[in-house]
Scaffold this motif. Structure first.
Motif, mmCIF file in Angstrom:
data_model
loop_
_atom_site.group_PDB
_atom_site.id
_atom_site.type_symbol
_atom_site.label_atom_id
_atom_site.label_comp_id
_atom_site.label_asym_id
_atom_site.label_seq_id
_atom_site.Cartn_x
_atom_site.Cartn_y
_atom_site.Cartn_z
ATOM 1 N N UNK A 364 0.824 -1.206 0.000
ATOM 2 C CA UNK A 364 0.000 0.000 0.000
ATOM 3 C C UNK A 364 0.862 1.262 0.000
ATOM 4 N N UNK A 365 1.731 1.344 -0.998
ATOM 5 C CA UNK A 365 2.637 2.494 -1.095
ATOM 6 C C UNK A 365 2.130 3.531 -2.096
ATOM 7 N N UNK A 366 0.829 3.524 -2.351
ATOM 8 C CA UNK A 366 0.259 4.493 -3.286
ATOM 9 C C UNK A 366 0.450 5.912 -2.755
ATOM 10 N N UNK A 367 0.415 6.878 -3.682
ATOM 11 C CA UNK A 367 0.583 8.288 -3.306
ATOM 12 C C UNK A 367 -0.705 8.824 -2.717
ATOM 13 N N UNK A 368 -0.639 9.333 -1.492
ATOM 14 C CA UNK A 368 -1.801 9.939 -0.841
ATOM 15 C C UNK A 368 -1.939 11.392 -1.306
ATOM 16 N N UNK A 369 -3.171 11.921 -1.312
ATOM 17 C CA UNK A 369 -3.381 13.309 -1.763
ATOM 18 C C UNK A 369 -2.515 14.325 -1.022
ATOM 19 N N UNK A 370 -2.335 14.127 0.301
ATOM 20 C CA UNK A 370 -1.520 15.097 1.043
ATOM 21 C C UNK A 370 -0.048 14.994 0.655
ATOM 22 N N UNK A 371 0.411 13.788 0.273
ATOM 23 C CA UNK A 371 1.789 13.632 -0.186
ATOM 24 C C UNK A 371 1.995 14.343 -1.523
ATOM 25 N N UNK A 372 1.027 14.185 -2.419
ATOM 26 C CA UNK A 372 1.117 14.851 -3.723
ATOM 27 C C UNK A 372 1.131 16.365 -3.536
ATOM 28 N N UNK A 373 0.261 16.852 -2.667
ATOM 29 C CA UNK A 373 0.190 18.296 -2.399
ATOM 30 C C UNK A 373 1.516 18.809 -1.844
ATOM 31 N N UNK A 374 2.100 18.064 -0.900
ATOM 32 C CA UNK A 374 3.376 18.477 -0.308
ATOM 33 C C UNK A 374 4.492 18.487 -1.351
ATOM 34 N N UNK A 375 4.482 17.496 -2.258
ATOM 35 C CA UNK A 375 5.506 17.425 -3.302
ATOM 36 C C UNK A 375 5.384 18.609 -4.256
ATOM 37 N N UNK A 376 4.166 18.931 -4.646
ATOM 38 C CA UNK A 376 3.944 20.071 -5.547
ATOM 39 C C UNK A 376 4.406 21.365 -4.884
ATOM 40 N N UNK A 377 4.057 21.542 -3.622
ATOM 41 C CA UNK A 377 4.437 22.769 -2.915
ATOM 42 C C UNK A 377 5.948 22.875 -2.755
ATOM 43 N N UNK A 378 6.601 21.740 -2.527
ATOM 44 C CA UNK A 378 8.069 21.762 -2.416
ATOM 45 C C UNK A 378 8.705 22.142 -3.750
ATOM 46 N N UNK A 379 8.181 21.607 -4.839
ATOM 47 C CA UNK A 379 8.711 21.938 -6.165
ATOM 48 C C UNK A 379 8.458 23.398 -6.506
ATOM 49 N N UNK A 394 -1.898 21.505 -10.770
ATOM 50 C CA UNK A 394 -3.241 20.997 -10.507
ATOM 51 C C UNK A 394 -4.203 21.245 -11.674
ATOM 52 N N UNK A 395 -3.778 22.058 -12.640
ATOM 53 C CA UNK A 395 -4.640 22.349 -13.786
ATOM 54 C C UNK A 395 -4.574 21.260 -14.850
ATOM 55 N N UNK A 396 -3.589 20.374 -14.750
ATOM 56 C CA UNK A 396 -3.409 19.355 -15.788
ATOM 57 C C UNK A 396 -3.250 17.979 -15.147
ATOM 58 N N UNK A 397 -4.185 17.056 -15.398
ATOM 59 C CA UNK A 397 -4.100 15.711 -14.805
ATOM 60 C C UNK A 397 -2.803 14.986 -15.150
ATOM 61 N N UNK A 398 -2.274 15.224 -16.350
ATOM 62 C CA UNK A 398 -1.034 14.550 -16.743
ATOM 63 C C UNK A 398 0.141 15.032 -15.902
ATOM 64 N N UNK A 399 0.215 16.361 -15.686
ATOM 65 C CA UNK A 399 1.298 16.898 -14.856
ATOM 66 C C UNK A 399 1.176 16.380 -13.431
ATOM 67 N N UNK A 400 -0.050 16.300 -12.943
ATOM 68 C CA UNK A 400 -0.271 15.815 -11.588
ATOM 69 C C UNK A 400 0.063 14.323 -11.496
ATOM 70 N N UNK A 401 -0.202 13.578 -12.568
ATOM 71 C CA UNK A 401 0.138 12.150 -12.596
ATOM 72 C C UNK A 401 1.651 11.954 -12.532
ATOM 73 N N UNK A 402 2.409 12.866 -13.162
ATOM 74 C CA UNK A 402 3.872 12.794 -13.101
ATOM 75 C C UNK A 402 4.352 13.000 -11.661
ATOM 76 N N UNK A 403 3.721 13.938 -10.959
ATOM 77 C CA UNK A 403 4.076 14.169 -9.548
ATOM 78 C C UNK A 403 3.709 12.943 -8.712
ATOM 79 N N UNK A 404 2.549 12.360 -9.004
ATOM 80 C CA UNK A 404 2.118 11.160 -8.284
ATOM 81 C C UNK A 404 3.135 10.035 -8.441
ATOM 82 N N UNK A 405 3.660 9.876 -9.653
ATOM 83 C CA UNK A 405 4.673 8.851 -9.900
ATOM 84 C C UNK A 405 5.938 9.116 -9.078
ATOM 85 N N UNK A 406 6.325 10.390 -8.961
ATOM 86 C CA UNK A 406 7.485 10.751 -8.143
ATOM 87 C C UNK A 406 7.258 10.379 -6.684
#
Length: 440
Positions: A364-379, A394-406
């Motif tokens: 269960x190592x999926x990316x949680x919403x708060x983790x994605x948010x923290x990663x975006x804010x750090x970047x 957050x305006x583009x699902x593909x860009x957000x998917x790239x962050x999720x993968x990170x």
């Protein structure tokens, strides 16, 4: 629908599908009737084209389309029912000898492999760490000073020295003949900064304005200009102007020129430290992630789906063509690119993707919403307007998917490091940065 699945190889399967002819015929008739209501043909009013004419013109293409749709739908329904994880696209061919009123097809395809990961507590990983030293900050400030230096005329009779900006005319010949790129007028460079080959800088160093000099120069074998690489040339250079460099003082005015809010030297150093620490963290994460992925691959056992590897090879070739096109190369679509060049890396990527997916699913190592948010804010934190960068992601699902993968990769890295035998290694700042001066 009857289904039969046969194992051909480790991951290769063959599924036999049968479909009632009436199912195909009924769908073809329905689509042709729908088409007849809208099709336009010379000599007929819209919607008044006879069905026989529509059948003659479009029957084959509609039949082909329906067969693809129905057989494809039947295949994936059967695969789901049999709980098969299909890798890639199936190759579907029609079979002879089907029962009366039936159509039979063979679908050959691959399934994803079973991934076995050995005990990670036996994995050995070297985890690197590094600190930002005062010396690193000093060197960064030196780089910033060089970027903002000014030049002033040297006194008459002065000799060119390191740090001086020179203006020269030069002309080179190979075997007595001029060559492309071997001649320039009013060419400027700073002595001692490696902008020119060593023999060229050595020749200019010590010259005075108005002097000319002839000297030999050997082009390295790996010189970017292939037509002169590995060859020797004779150059004549004339020094036309000589300027001394002046570095700005490190003071409040300098800090202000760099956009530091408090405009103090202390705030400048703090700002540089923050930027360098961000870069150090990025590089450490990349290095440690690589060590984890290598350890994972060493502990994993699986067969590779050929279809997935081939798809990755195709993606890599397409990416290479796009890169060449961006560099200005013409007709890149016609350029032959051997698949074998990319196959080893494609195999590694596919293998790693399957192993990471298995580890994520099992733990269960999926990316949680708060983790994605923290990663975006750090970047976004390194930009002047972080809130705009956050909106950009957050305006583009593909860009957000790239962050999720990170984030998932980070979760996997932390999970494996928490299980493995870890050796801590303190790196010098310069070693981590690749012996290059860091810039804040």
């Amino acid at each position: 629908m009857a289904v039969n699945v046969e194992t051909l190889d480790k991951l290769e399967r063959k599924m036999t599908l049968t479909l009632p002819v009436d199912t195909i015929r009924g769908e073809v008739d329905a689509r042709l009737r729908k088409l007849a209501r809208t099709v336009r043909m010379d000599g007929f009013r819209p919607g008044k084209v006879p069905m026989s004419v529509v059948q003659q013109r479009y029957g084959y293409s509609v039949q082909y389309e329906v067969m693809n749709d129905k057989v494809g739908q039947a295949f994936y329904e059967a695969a789901n029912e049999a709980q098969l994880r299909v890798a890639g696209q199936p190759t579907i061919t029609e079979k002879d000898g089907a029962p009366e009123g039936q159509l039979a097809f063979d679908a050959v395809f691959e399934v994803f492999p079973e991934v076995k990961i050995a005990d990670l507590s036996t994995a050995e990983i070297e985890k690197a760490s590094a600190d930002v030293s005062d010396e690193a900050i000093d060197r960064t400030i030196d780089i910033l000073r060089k970027q903002r230096r000014s030049f002033a005329q040297r006194a008459q009779g002065s000799a060119a020295a390191d740090g001086d900006r020179v203006t020269v005319d030069f002309a080179g010949k190979i075997d007595g003949e001029p060559f492309d790129g071997g001649k320039a007028d009013d060419f400027q460079f700073v002595v001692g900064e490696g902008q020119m080959l060593k023999e060229f800088e050595d020749a200019v160093r010590g010259m005075k304005v108005g002097e000319s000099k002839t000297f030999p120069l050997a082009f390295p074998a790996d010189y970017p200009g292939q037509e002169v690489a590995g060859k020797s040339a004779d150059f004549m250079v004339t020094l036309k102007n000589l300027e001394a460099g002046h570095l700005p003082e490190v003071n409040e005015a300098f800090a202000k020129s760099l956009g530091v809010k408090d405009a103090t030297v202390e705030a400048l150093r703090a700002d540089i430290r923050k930027n360098l620490e961000r870069e150090v963290k990025f590089r450490l994460n990349a290095r440690n992630k690589q060590a984890v992925m290598d350890a994972l691959l060493a502990k994993a056992e699986l067969d590779l789906p050929k279809a997935s590897v081939q798809a990755e090879v195709a993606r890599m070739i397409e990416s290479a063509r796009a890169d060449l096109k961006a560099r200005g190369m013409k007709d890149v679509e016609k350029l032959p690119i051997p698949e074998d060049t990319f196959r080893p890396e494609a195999e590694r990527r596919v293998r790693l993707g399957l192993v990471v997916a298995e580890l994520v699913k099992a733990n269960d190592l999926v990316a949680k919403p708060d983790q994605i948010k923290a990663q975006v804010e750090e970047m976004a934190a390194s930009y002047e307007k972080p809130e705009e960068v956050v909106r950009y992601y957050y305006a583009d699902p593909k860009r957000l998917a790239d962050v999720e993968a990170m984030v998932i990769e980070n979760n996997v890295t932390e999970h494996v490091i928490g299980k493995a035998k870890v050796t801590e290694k303190q790196l010098a700042f310069d070693d981590l940065m690749g012996n290059q001066d860091a810039q804040g």
